[in-house]
Scaffold this motif. Structure first.
Motif, PDB file in Angstrom:
ATOM      1  N   LEU A  87      43.243  11.028   8.426  1.00  0.00           N
ATOM      2  CA  LEU A  87      41.586  11.176   8.092  1.00  0.00           C
ATOM      3  C   LEU A  87      41.210  12.188   6.807  1.00  0.00           C
ATOM      4  CD1 LEU A  87      38.915  10.591   9.149  1.00  0.00           C
ATOM      5  CD2 LEU A  87      38.938  12.578  10.504  1.00  0.00           C
ATOM      6  N   VAL A  88      41.631  13.294   6.844  1.00  0.00           N
ATOM      7  CA  VAL A  88      41.299  14.219   5.829  1.00  0.00           C
ATOM      8  C   VAL A  88      42.611  14.570   4.938  1.00  0.00           C
ATOM      9  CG1 VAL A  88      39.637  15.436   7.269  1.00  0.00           C
ATOM     10  CG2 VAL A  88      42.011  16.224   7.327  1.00  0.00           C
ATOM     11  N   GLY A  89      43.650  14.069   4.913  1.00  0.00           N
ATOM     12  CA  GLY A  89      44.557  14.173   3.732  1.00  0.00           C
ATOM     13  C   GLY A  89      45.650  15.401   4.105  1.00  0.00           C
ATOM     14  N   ARG A  90      46.593  15.296   3.392  1.00  0.00           N
ATOM     15  CA  ARG A  90      47.610  16.427   3.532  1.00  0.00           C
ATOM     16  C   ARG A  90      47.069  17.635   2.575  1.00  0.00           C
ATOM     17  NH1 ARG A  90      53.012  14.939   4.772  1.00  0.00           N
ATOM     18  NH2 ARG A  90      53.345  12.803   4.651  1.00  0.00           N
ATOM     19  N   GLY A  91      46.096  17.549   1.737  1.00  0.00           N
ATOM     20  CA  GLY A  91      45.668  18.740   1.038  1.00  0.00           C
ATOM     21  C   GLY A  91      45.903  18.450  -0.366  1.00  0.00           C
ATOM     22  N   ILE A  92      45.135  19.160  -1.288  1.00  0.00           N
ATOM     23  CA  ILE A  92      45.354  19.005  -2.698  1.00  0.00           C
ATOM     24  C   ILE A  92      46.728  19.609  -3.142  1.00  0.00           C
ATOM     25  CG2 ILE A  92      44.609  20.035  -4.960  1.00  0.00           C
ATOM     26  CD1 ILE A  92      41.965  20.338  -3.591  1.00  0.00           C
ATOM     27  N   TYR A 146      44.878   5.160  -6.187  1.00  0.00           N
ATOM     28  CA  TYR A 146      44.021   5.051  -4.762  1.00  0.00           C
ATOM     29  C   TYR A 146      44.868   5.546  -3.681  1.00  0.00           C
ATOM     30  CZ  TYR A 146      41.577   3.070  -0.590  1.00  0.00           C
ATOM     31  OH  TYR A 146      40.705   3.176   0.418  1.00  0.00           O
ATOM     32  N   SER A 147      46.198   5.055  -3.636  1.00  0.00           N
ATOM     33  CA  SER A 147      46.856   5.556  -2.931  1.00  0.00           C
ATOM     34  C   SER A 147      47.407   7.223  -2.705  1.00  0.00           C
ATOM     35  CB  SER A 147      48.263   4.899  -2.629  1.00  0.00           C
ATOM     36  OG  SER A 147      49.030   5.144  -3.853  1.00  0.00           O
ATOM     37  N   GLU A 154      46.207  12.723  -0.193  1.00  0.00           N
ATOM     38  CA  GLU A 154      45.862  13.983  -0.459  1.00  0.00           C
ATOM     39  C   GLU A 154      44.576  14.488   0.292  1.00  0.00           C
ATOM     40  OE1 GLU A 154      46.762  15.834  -4.096  1.00  0.00           O
ATOM     41  OE2 GLU A 154      48.744  15.110  -3.960  1.00  0.00           O
ATOM     42  N   PHE A 155      43.715  13.345   0.221  1.00  0.00           N
ATOM     43  CA  PHE A 155      42.244  13.553   0.485  1.00  0.00           C
ATOM     44  C   PHE A 155      41.859  12.669   1.583  1.00  0.00           C
ATOM     45  CE2 PHE A 155      42.668  14.709  -3.896  1.00  0.00           C
ATOM     46  CZ  PHE A 155      42.049  16.135  -3.751  1.00  0.00           C
ATOM     47  N   GLY A 156      42.780  11.625   2.066  1.00  0.00           N
ATOM     48  CA  GLY A 156      42.454  11.114   3.482  1.00  0.00           C
ATOM     49  C   GLY A 156      41.477  10.007   3.430  1.00  0.00           C
ATOM     50  N   LEU A 157      41.037   9.289   4.457  1.00  0.00           N
ATOM     51  CA  LEU A 157      40.229   8.483   4.662  1.00  0.00           C
ATOM     52  C   LEU A 157      38.844   9.049   4.305  1.00  0.00           C
ATOM     53  CD1 LEU A 157      39.717   5.423   5.807  1.00  0.00           C
ATOM     54  CD2 LEU A 157      39.119   6.595   7.833  1.00  0.00           C
ATOM     55  N   VAL A 158      38.692  10.012   4.301  1.00  0.00           N
ATOM     56  CA  VAL A 158      37.020  10.594   3.741  1.00  0.00           C
ATOM     57  C   VAL A 158      37.019  10.173   2.382  1.00  0.00           C
ATOM     58  CG1 VAL A 158      35.649  12.647   3.538  1.00  0.00           C
ATOM     59  CG2 VAL A 158      37.237  12.309   5.771  1.00  0.00           C
ATOM     60  N   SER A 164      38.593   8.222   0.599  1.00  0.00           N
ATOM     61  CA  SER A 164      38.938   6.822   0.217  1.00  0.00           C
ATOM     62  C   SER A 164      37.419   5.837   0.566  1.00  0.00           C
ATOM     63  CB  SER A 164      39.949   6.034   1.269  1.00  0.00           C
ATOM     64  OG  SER A 164      41.062   6.788   0.972  1.00  0.00           O
ATOM     65  N   LEU A 165      36.757   6.148   1.471  1.00  0.00           N
ATOM     66  CA  LEU A 165      35.503   5.654   2.104  1.00  0.00           C
ATOM     67  C   LEU A 165      34.491   6.183   1.046  1.00  0.00           C
ATOM     68  CD1 LEU A 165      35.461   5.853   5.889  1.00  0.00           C
ATOM     69  CD2 LEU A 165      35.995   3.731   4.453  1.00  0.00           C
ATOM     70  N   ALA A 166      34.500   7.293   0.390  1.00  0.00           N
ATOM     71  CA  ALA A 166      33.298   7.994  -0.442  1.00  0.00           C
ATOM     72  C   ALA A 166      33.584   7.018  -1.728  1.00  0.00           C
ATOM     73  CB  ALA A 166      33.647   9.509  -0.619  1.00  0.00           C
ATOM     74  N   MET A 167      34.746   6.737  -2.189  1.00  0.00           N
ATOM     75  CA  MET A 167      35.021   6.065  -3.338  1.00  0.00           C
ATOM     76  C   MET A 167      34.703   4.786  -3.156  1.00  0.00           C
ATOM     77  SD  MET A 167      38.551   7.234  -5.319  1.00  0.00           S
ATOM     78  CE  MET A 167      39.664   6.662  -3.875  1.00  0.00           C
ATOM     79  N   ILE A 168      34.916   3.937  -2.121  1.00  0.00           N
ATOM     80  CA  ILE A 168      34.419   2.805  -1.874  1.00  0.00           C
ATOM     81  C   ILE A 168      32.762   2.575  -1.803  1.00  0.00           C
ATOM     82  CG2 ILE A 168      34.411   1.024  -0.289  1.00  0.00           C
ATOM     83  CD1 ILE A 168      37.217   1.621   0.516  1.00  0.00           C
TER      84      ILE A 168
END
Length: 396
Positions: free
Chosen positions: A256-261, A279-280, A285-289, A291-295
Motif C-alpha cells: 500500500l505505502v511501499g518499502r520506502g525511499i 512504474y514498477s 518504493e512508494f506503493g499503491l498510493v 501508483s494511483l496518484a500517477m494514474i
C-alpha cells in the motif's frame, strides 16, 4: 519600507498586454500544473532507479548518472512545453508540419546512419545524446492529420483525407522498417481516433478498423519478436518471462505505502527499470498510493483536456487538441498495462516520467501543442461553454 497591509499584487495584471501576461491568463494552468507534477515525479523516481540501472553498464561510475541527465532532459522538456504553449493555432500547424517533415527525413536515413540497439535502428547518435525521431513524429502527425481532415471537410478541393493517409502510411512504413511495433500501434490507434472525431462517415471507420485488424495480423506473422512477446503473454510457463515477472514482484512488494525511499530491492533485477518499467520502481518504493496518484494525474490531463477540446469551435483545433490528449493517455495506459502484465510488452515509455531525452522532449512538444490549442481566445470556445474565463478576454 513596504507596507505589510498593502494588498497582494499579482506579477501579471489581467490588463497587461505583454505576451507572457496574456499567456498566463489564457493557458489552462491546471493542465500545466499536472504535467509539471508528473515531470517532478519522473525526476524523483530517477534518483530511486539510477543506482540500480548503472549496474548494467560497467563504464558508468556515478550512481546518479541517469538522474543528472534526467534533470537536463526535464528542463528541456519544460522549456519546450512552455515555449510552444505560447503559439497560436496557426503557429502550432507550422511547427507540426516542419517537425513531421524533419522526422520523416531522419527516419528514412536511419537504416544508413542510425544506431542499432537490440536489433532495432531507431536512434541517431548525437555524441552524448541519442535522438529518436519517431517520438517527434507522433504529435506532429496528429496535428497535421487533424488539419488535413478539417481542410477536406471544407469542400474547397483540398484532398485532405488522402494527404493525411499518405503521410500516415509513410510514417508507419518507416516505423516498421526500424522495426518499432509499439510506436506503430500507438500512432495507428490515435490516428484512427482523430479520423473518427473529424466526423467521417461510419463506413470509413469500419473500413479502417478492418484494415487495422489485417495489419495487426500481418505484423504478427512477419515479425518473430512480436510472436515471441505474444507467446510470453499467452503462455508464461513456456517462454522466458523474467522481465515482466521481476516487475510484477516489485509491484507486489510495494504493497500500500511501499518499502520506502531507496529501499526497493526488486528493482535491481528489473531490466530497463529506469525507462519502460519505471512504474514498477515507483510502486515498490512508494506503493499503491503513488501508483494511483500517477494514474489519477494522467486521467485528469486526459479528461480535462478532452472536455476543453470538445468545446472548441474550430474543427482543426478541436480534433488536434483531442488527439494530443488521447496520445498522452494511450501511451500512459499502454505502459501501465505492460507493467501490470495486462498486455504483452511493448517497449513504451511512461509519459513525463520514464528516463529518455527524446521521450521527455517529445512529451513537452505534445503538451505544449495541446496547451496552445486550448488557450482561451476570442471566439475559440462555444458560447456558454463552462470554462473559467478571465474578467477581460485578451487577444492572443
Amino acid at each position: 519600507m513596504t507596507d505589510a497591509t498593502a494588498p497582494y499584487s499579482h506579477p501579471f495584471s489581467r490588463n497587461d498586454p505583454s505576451p507572457i501576461a496574456q499567456w498566463f491568463w489564457t493557458v489552462d494552468r491546471a493542465l500545466l500544473g499536472a504535467a509539471l507534477i508528473l515531470i517532478g515525479l519522473g525526476v524523483a523516481l530517477s534518483f530511486a532507479s539510477s543506482p540500480a540501472a548503472i549496474l548494467a553498464d560497467e563504464s558508468i561510475t556515478d550512481p546518479f548518472h541517469y538522474s543528472w541527465r534526467m534533470i537536463v532532459f526535464s528542463t528541456g522538456g519544460i522549456a519546450g512545453m512552455l515555449t510552444l504553449s505560447l503559439l497560436s493555432p496557426r503557429g502550432v500547424r507550422r511547427i507540426a508540419v516542419l517537425a513531421l517533415l524533419g522526422a520523416i527525413v531522419v527516419m528514412a536515413m536511419l537504416p544508413f546512419i542510425g544506431d542499432t540497439v537490440k536489433g532495432a535502428a531507431r536512434w541517431v547518435n548525437l555524441g552524448p545524446f541519442s535522438l529518436q525521431p519517431s517520438e517527434f513524429a507522433k504529435p506532429s502527425l496528429i496535428v497535421f492529420a487533424a488539419w488535413m481532415f478539417a481542410e477536406g471537410k471544407k469542400g474547397q478541393g483540398v484532398p485532405g483525407v488522402s494527404i493525411a493517409f499518405g503521410f500516415y502510411a509513410v510514417t508507419v512504413a518507416l516505423l516498421l522498417i526500424q522495426p518499432d511495433i509499439g510506436q506503430t500501434l500507438l500512432i495507428t490507434t490515435t490516428f484512427m481516433a482523430v479520423f473518427f472525431m473529424a466526423g467521417v462517415p461510419l463506413r470509413w471507420v469500419a473500413v479502417l478498423m478492418g484494415a487495422f485488424a489485417a495489419g495487426m495480423t500481418a505484423i504478427y506473422l512477419l515479425f518473430p519478436h512480436v510472436q515471441s512477446r505474444v507467446a510470453k503473454f499467452v503462455a508464461p510457463g513456456i517462454e522466458d518471462t523474467h522481465q515482466i515477472d521481476r516487475a510484477s514482484e516489485a509491484i507486489r512488494a510495494g504493497g500500500l505505502v511501499g518499502r520506502g525511499i531507496g529501499e526497493g530491492v526488486m528493482k535491481r533485477s528489473v531490466p530497463d527499470l529506469h525507462t519502460d518499467f519505471i512504474y514498477s520502481v515507483g510502486a515498490e518504493e512508494f506503493g499503491l498510493v503513488l501508483s494511483l496518484a500517477m494514474i489519477a494525474l494522467y486521467a485528469f490531463i486526459v479528461i480535462r483536456g478532452m472536455r476543453r477540446a470538445m468545446k472548441l469551435n474550430d474543427p482543426f483545433e478541436q480534433t488536434a487538441a483531442a488527439g494530443l490528449f488521447m496520445l498522452i493517455g494511450l501511451q500512459a495506459s499502454i505502459n501501465v498495462a505492460v507493467n501490470l502484465n495486462l498486455i504483452p510488452t511493448k517497449g513504451m515509455t511512461l509519459p513525463f516520467i520514464s528516463y529518455g531525452g527524446s521521450s521527455m522532449l517529445a512529451m513537452g512538444v505534445t503538451m505544449g501543442f495541446a496547451l496552445a490549442l486550448t488557450r482561451r481566445r476570442p471566439g475559440a470556445y462555444e458560447p456558454g461553454a463552462s470554462l473559467t474565463r478571465p474578467r477581460r478576454m485578451l487577444m492572443p
